[in-house]
Design a protein around this motif. Sequence first.
Motif, PDB file in Angstrom:
ATOM      1  N   LEU A 263      54.168  18.161 -46.055  1.00  0.00           N
ATOM      2  CA  LEU A 263      55.131  19.106 -46.538  1.00  0.00           C
ATOM      3  C   LEU A 263      56.493  18.381 -46.916  1.00  0.00           C
ATOM      4  CD1 LEU A 263      55.634  22.231 -46.623  1.00  0.00           C
ATOM      5  CD2 LEU A 263      56.998  22.046 -44.439  1.00  0.00           C
ATOM      6  N   VAL A 264      56.946  17.379 -46.358  1.00  0.00           N
ATOM      7  CA  VAL A 264      58.212  16.627 -46.591  1.00  0.00           C
ATOM      8  C   VAL A 264      58.020  15.857 -47.998  1.00  0.00           C
ATOM      9  CG1 VAL A 264      59.504  14.655 -46.153  1.00  0.00           C
ATOM     10  CG2 VAL A 264      59.199  16.328 -44.274  1.00  0.00           C
ATOM     11  N   ILE A 265      56.674  15.366 -48.262  1.00  0.00           N
ATOM     12  CA  ILE A 265      56.268  14.400 -49.596  1.00  0.00           C
ATOM     13  C   ILE A 265      56.236  15.673 -50.467  1.00  0.00           C
ATOM     14  CG2 ILE A 265      54.390  13.416 -50.664  1.00  0.00           C
ATOM     15  CD1 ILE A 265      53.813  12.095 -48.050  1.00  0.00           C
ATOM     16  N   ALA A 266      55.706  17.066 -50.317  1.00  0.00           N
ATOM     17  CA  ALA A 266      55.593  17.847 -51.427  1.00  0.00           C
ATOM     18  C   ALA A 266      56.997  18.374 -51.765  1.00  0.00           C
ATOM     19  CB  ALA A 266      54.703  19.160 -50.699  1.00  0.00           C
ATOM     20  N   VAL A 267      57.839  18.502 -50.614  1.00  0.00           N
ATOM     21  CA  VAL A 267      59.200  18.839 -51.046  1.00  0.00           C
ATOM     22  C   VAL A 267      60.125  17.818 -51.964  1.00  0.00           C
ATOM     23  CG1 VAL A 267      61.566  19.372 -50.074  1.00  0.00           C
ATOM     24  CG2 VAL A 267      59.303  20.405 -49.158  1.00  0.00           C
ATOM     25  N   VAL A 268      59.797  16.525 -51.558  1.00  0.00           N
ATOM     26  CA  VAL A 268      60.358  15.291 -52.293  1.00  0.00           C
ATOM     27  C   VAL A 268      59.861  15.266 -53.631  1.00  0.00           C
ATOM     28  CG1 VAL A 268      60.727  12.931 -52.247  1.00  0.00           C
ATOM     29  CG2 VAL A 268      60.864  14.224 -50.178  1.00  0.00           C
ATOM     30  N   PHE A 269      58.591  15.387 -53.870  1.00  0.00           N
ATOM     31  CA  PHE A 269      58.023  15.279 -55.187  1.00  0.00           C
ATOM     32  C   PHE A 269      58.546  16.632 -55.978  1.00  0.00           C
ATOM     33  CE2 PHE A 269      54.252  12.522 -54.070  1.00  0.00           C
ATOM     34  CZ  PHE A 269      54.817  11.047 -54.363  1.00  0.00           C
ATOM     35  N   GLY A 270      58.780  17.706 -55.439  1.00  0.00           N
ATOM     36  CA  GLY A 270      59.061  18.836 -56.046  1.00  0.00           C
ATOM     37  C   GLY A 270      60.429  18.948 -56.530  1.00  0.00           C
ATOM     38  N   ALA A 271      61.294  18.263 -55.751  1.00  0.00           N
ATOM     39  CA  ALA A 271      62.696  17.962 -56.020  1.00  0.00           C
ATOM     40  C   ALA A 271      62.813  17.071 -57.340  1.00  0.00           C
ATOM     41  CB  ALA A 271      63.566  17.511 -54.663  1.00  0.00           C
TER      42      ALA A 271
ATOM     43  N   PRO B 208      51.094  15.327 -39.281  1.00  0.00           N
ATOM     44  CA  PRO B 208      50.492  15.255 -40.553  1.00  0.00           C
ATOM     45  C   PRO B 208      50.884  16.299 -41.472  1.00  0.00           C
ATOM     46  CG  PRO B 208      48.937  14.785 -38.871  1.00  0.00           C
ATOM     47  CD  PRO B 208      49.803  15.479 -38.324  1.00  0.00           C
ATOM     48  N   LEU B 209      50.842  17.747 -41.046  1.00  0.00           N
ATOM     49  CA  LEU B 209      51.195  18.660 -41.899  1.00  0.00           C
ATOM     50  C   LEU B 209      52.792  18.524 -42.363  1.00  0.00           C
ATOM     51  CD1 LEU B 209      50.187  21.049 -43.471  1.00  0.00           C
ATOM     52  CD2 LEU B 209      50.724  22.502 -41.347  1.00  0.00           C
ATOM     53  N   GLY B 210      53.734  18.407 -41.387  1.00  0.00           N
ATOM     54  CA  GLY B 210      54.882  17.922 -41.479  1.00  0.00           C
ATOM     55  C   GLY B 210      55.126  16.904 -42.634  1.00  0.00           C
ATOM     56  N   ALA B 211      54.383  15.744 -42.526  1.00  0.00           N
ATOM     57  CA  ALA B 211      54.686  14.656 -43.456  1.00  0.00           C
ATOM     58  C   ALA B 211      54.227  15.041 -44.775  1.00  0.00           C
ATOM     59  CB  ALA B 211      53.631  13.397 -42.907  1.00  0.00           C
TER      60      ALA B 211
ATOM     61  N   ASN C  79      58.032  18.512 -36.160  1.00  0.00           N
ATOM     62  CA  ASN C  79      57.005  18.814 -34.988  1.00  0.00           C
ATOM     63  C   ASN C  79      57.565  19.496 -33.858  1.00  0.00           C
ATOM     64  OD1 ASN C  79      54.738  17.945 -33.546  1.00  0.00           O
ATOM     65  ND2 ASN C  79      55.346  15.957 -33.249  1.00  0.00           N
ATOM     66  N   ARG C  80      58.923  19.341 -33.557  1.00  0.00           N
ATOM     67  CA  ARG C  80      59.426  20.134 -32.418  1.00  0.00           C
ATOM     68  C   ARG C  80      59.226  21.365 -32.694  1.00  0.00           C
ATOM     69  NH1 ARG C  80      64.261  17.204 -32.802  1.00  0.00           N
ATOM     70  NH2 ARG C  80      63.712  14.954 -32.414  1.00  0.00           N
ATOM     71  N   LEU C  81      59.223  21.762 -34.097  1.00  0.00           N
ATOM     72  CA  LEU C  81      59.153  23.214 -34.384  1.00  0.00           C
ATOM     73  C   LEU C  81      57.917  23.862 -34.132  1.00  0.00           C
ATOM     74  CD1 LEU C  81      61.840  23.681 -37.378  1.00  0.00           C
ATOM     75  CD2 LEU C  81      61.992  24.264 -34.962  1.00  0.00           C
ATOM     76  N   GLY C  82      56.793  22.901 -34.045  1.00  0.00           N
ATOM     77  CA  GLY C  82      55.507  23.573 -33.978  1.00  0.00           C
ATOM     78  C   GLY C  82      54.568  22.989 -35.062  1.00  0.00           C
TER      79      GLY C  82
END
Length: 119
Positions: free
Chosen positions: A93-101, A88-91, A81-84
């Motif tokens: 993205l985090v969920i997608a990365v965790v599921f991908g891993a 909701p999009l950051g959350a 969020n601090r990076l802009g």
Amino acid sequence: MPAEDREGVPKSSEPGARPRPNLGELAEFFQGPQGVGLMAVTGLFLLAMVAFLHFAQAILLPVVLALLFYFLFKPVVLTLNRLGIPRPLGAGLVIAVVFGAVFTGLSTLQQPAARFLEQ
């Protein structure tokens, strides 16, 4: 050495000060016999807690895991969020990365696990 009263407890130096606890009485309490009724009630309470947790497992497990993941990934989402990136999009993205891993890890371990089970 401070003046002591009859029970071995040092007297307080100030007139309005709180009395100090008598550790001798506390030691006697823990060494003395305990009431059987108190132990029975404590045992029944612990047994009831174990039964409650067993039957509430279907509800409590997802709630506890959700809280764990919330506290685990909140700093990552806030950093995004601090990076802009919106929260909701950051959350997402985090969920997608965790599921991908997790998916990548399971697919990588699939063949060695199959070979291990064949032996």
